[in-house]
Design a protein around this motif. Structure first.
Motif, mmCIF file in Angstrom:
data_model
loop_
_atom_site.group_PDB
_atom_site.id
_atom_site.type_symbol
_atom_site.label_atom_id
_atom_site.label_comp_id
_atom_site.label_asym_id
_atom_site.label_seq_id
_atom_site.Cartn_x
_atom_site.Cartn_y
_atom_site.Cartn_z
ATOM 1 N N VAL A 54 0.851 -1.189 0.000
ATOM 2 C CA VAL A 54 0.000 0.000 0.000
ATOM 3 C C VAL A 54 0.884 1.236 0.000
ATOM 4 N N ILE A 55 0.513 2.248 -0.764
ATOM 5 C CA ILE A 55 1.232 3.521 -0.780
ATOM 6 C C ILE A 55 0.934 4.247 0.531
ATOM 7 N N VAL A 56 1.975 4.485 1.328
ATOM 8 C CA VAL A 56 1.776 5.149 2.621
ATOM 9 C C VAL A 56 2.358 6.554 2.663
ATOM 10 N N ASP A 57 3.163 6.916 1.666
ATOM 11 C CA ASP A 57 3.731 8.258 1.643
ATOM 12 C C ASP A 57 4.198 8.573 0.227
ATOM 13 N N ALA A 58 4.203 9.854 -0.100
ATOM 14 C CA ALA A 58 4.756 10.360 -1.349
ATOM 15 C C ALA A 58 5.716 11.480 -0.969
ATOM 16 N N ARG A 59 6.922 11.444 -1.501
ATOM 17 C CA ARG A 59 7.951 12.415 -1.101
ATOM 18 C C ARG A 59 8.672 12.962 -2.328
ATOM 19 N N ASN A 60 9.349 14.090 -2.118
ATOM 20 C CA ASN A 60 10.227 14.594 -3.169
ATOM 21 C C ASN A 60 11.666 14.285 -2.785
ATOM 22 N N ILE A 61 12.596 14.588 -3.674
ATOM 23 C CA ILE A 61 13.989 14.185 -3.481
ATOM 24 C C ILE A 61 14.606 14.760 -2.200
ATOM 25 N N SER A 62 14.078 15.888 -1.708
ATOM 26 C CA SER A 62 14.599 16.455 -0.465
ATOM 27 C C SER A 62 14.048 15.726 0.759
ATOM 28 N N GLY A 63 13.064 14.828 0.529
ATOM 29 C CA GLY A 63 12.475 14.063 1.619
ATOM 30 C C GLY A 63 11.180 14.650 2.151
ATOM 31 N N ALA A 64 10.769 15.799 1.596
ATOM 32 C CA ALA A 64 9.525 16.423 2.055
ATOM 33 C C ALA A 64 8.327 15.573 1.637
ATOM 34 N N SER A 65 7.423 15.357 2.570
ATOM 35 C CA SER A 65 6.234 14.541 2.341
ATOM 36 C C SER A 65 5.152 15.353 1.638
ATOM 37 N N ASN A 66 4.345 14.672 0.831
ATOM 38 C CA ASN A 66 3.211 15.307 0.162
ATOM 39 C C ASN A 66 1.926 14.681 0.716
ATOM 40 N N PRO A 67 1.352 15.260 1.786
ATOM 41 C CA PRO A 67 0.152 14.668 2.389
ATOM 42 C C PRO A 67 -1.085 14.747 1.504
ATOM 43 N N ASP A 68 -1.016 15.501 0.422
ATOM 44 C CA ASP A 68 -2.154 15.638 -0.489
ATOM 45 C C ASP A 68 -2.077 14.706 -1.690
ATOM 46 N N TYR A 69 -1.076 13.820 -1.716
ATOM 47 C CA TYR A 69 -0.940 12.894 -2.844
ATOM 48 C C TYR A 69 -2.218 12.079 -2.965
ATOM 49 N N GLU A 70 -2.820 12.083 -4.138
ATOM 50 C CA GLU A 70 -4.150 11.500 -4.340
ATOM 51 C C GLU A 70 -4.237 9.986 -4.176
ATOM 52 N N HIS A 71 -3.104 9.298 -4.223
ATOM 53 C CA HIS A 71 -3.148 7.830 -4.169
ATOM 54 C C HIS A 71 -2.705 7.240 -2.826
ATOM 55 N N LEU A 72 -2.570 8.074 -1.794
ATOM 56 C CA LEU A 72 -2.215 7.542 -0.471
ATOM 57 C C LEU A 72 -3.265 6.517 -0.048
ATOM 58 N N GLY A 73 -2.810 5.390 0.460
ATOM 59 C CA GLY A 73 -3.713 4.333 0.906
ATOM 60 C C GLY A 73 -4.127 3.360 -0.184
ATOM 61 N N ARG A 74 -3.710 3.596 -1.405
ATOM 62 C CA ARG A 74 -4.082 2.709 -2.518
ATOM 63 C C ARG A 74 -3.087 1.554 -2.636
ATOM 64 N N ASN A 75 -3.629 0.368 -2.946
ATOM 65 C CA ASN A 75 -2.763 -0.790 -3.205
ATOM 66 C C ASN A 75 -1.970 -0.543 -4.477
ATOM 67 N N ILE A 76 -0.675 -0.772 -4.389
ATOM 68 C CA ILE A 76 0.180 -0.710 -5.570
ATOM 69 C C ILE A 76 0.613 -2.131 -5.957
ATOM 70 N N ILE A 77 0.673 -3.014 -4.948
ATOM 71 C CA ILE A 77 0.996 -4.432 -5.164
ATOM 72 C C ILE A 77 -0.131 -5.259 -4.569
ATOM 73 N N SER A 78 -0.561 -6.280 -5.298
ATOM 74 C CA SER A 78 -1.612 -7.152 -4.772
ATOM 75 C C SER A 78 -1.386 -8.594 -5.201
ATOM 76 N N ASP A 79 -1.858 -9.492 -4.350
ATOM 77 C CA ASP A 79 -1.942 -10.927 -4.651
ATOM 78 C C ASP A 79 -0.626 -11.635 -4.974
ATOM 79 N N MET A 80 0.495 -11.152 -4.435
ATOM 80 C CA MET A 80 1.767 -11.837 -4.668
ATOM 81 C C MET A 80 1.785 -13.153 -3.895
ATOM 82 N N VAL A 81 2.273 -14.188 -4.552
ATOM 83 C CA VAL A 81 2.378 -15.515 -3.952
ATOM 84 C C VAL A 81 3.856 -15.877 -3.866
ATOM 85 N N GLN A 82 4.303 -16.242 -2.680
ATOM 86 C CA GLN A 82 5.701 -16.618 -2.520
ATOM 87 C C GLN A 82 5.947 -17.949 -3.208
#
Length: 132
Positions: A54-82
């Motif tokens: 799940v996307i929990v943070d969006a940052r720029n190269i200086s490390g500053a967080s973007n709390p308004d990033y529209e996809h925070l909380g969205r699954n980026i990876i799903s259903d991986m099987v080891q």
């Protein structure tokens, strides 16, 4: 004979422990930095008997967080099987830059998680680094 059985049982338990320790992709991962100097932080962990991220943070190269990033909380990876000590397959990865979902696999290499997504024969991937 009894001693041999004890040694075999202990060896088997050690192998299971080593397998579990080697296969730990759970935690927070930093994606590669984009051309615009931005990156995401993804929390990977179990989702049922599979692995998701799940996307929990969006940052720029200086490390500053973007709390308004529209996809925070969205699954980026799903259903991986080891499927091995350090590999996962048969999952999906969503690419925010093109809003497409790809078939995916991952391989853990120490503190680097190689993530690759493919559609038909076209693939793209990134090396994510552990942040926690």
């Amino acid at each position: 004979m009894r001693r041999l059985a004890q040694i075999a049982a202990a060896s088997g338990a050690f192998c299971l422990f080593a397998y579990a320790a080697a296969a730990d992709a759970n935690g927070r991962w930093k994606t590669e930095t984009s051309g615009e100097g931005k990156y995401l932080v993804v929390e990977i962990g179990p989702c049922g008997d599979k692995t998701c991220g799940v996307i929990v943070d969006a940052r720029n190269i200086s490390g500053a967080s973007n709390p308004d990033y529209e996809h925070l909380g969205r699954n980026i990876i799903s259903d991986m099987v080891q499927d091995g000590p350090n590999t996962w397959e048969d999952g999906k990865i969503w690419a925010p830059d093109d809003d497409k979902t790809y078939s995916a696999e991952m391989e853990l290499k120490g503190d680097v998680l190689a993530v690759e997504g493919c559609v038909v024969i076209i693939c793209r991937g990134q090396d994510w680094t552990r942040v926690e």
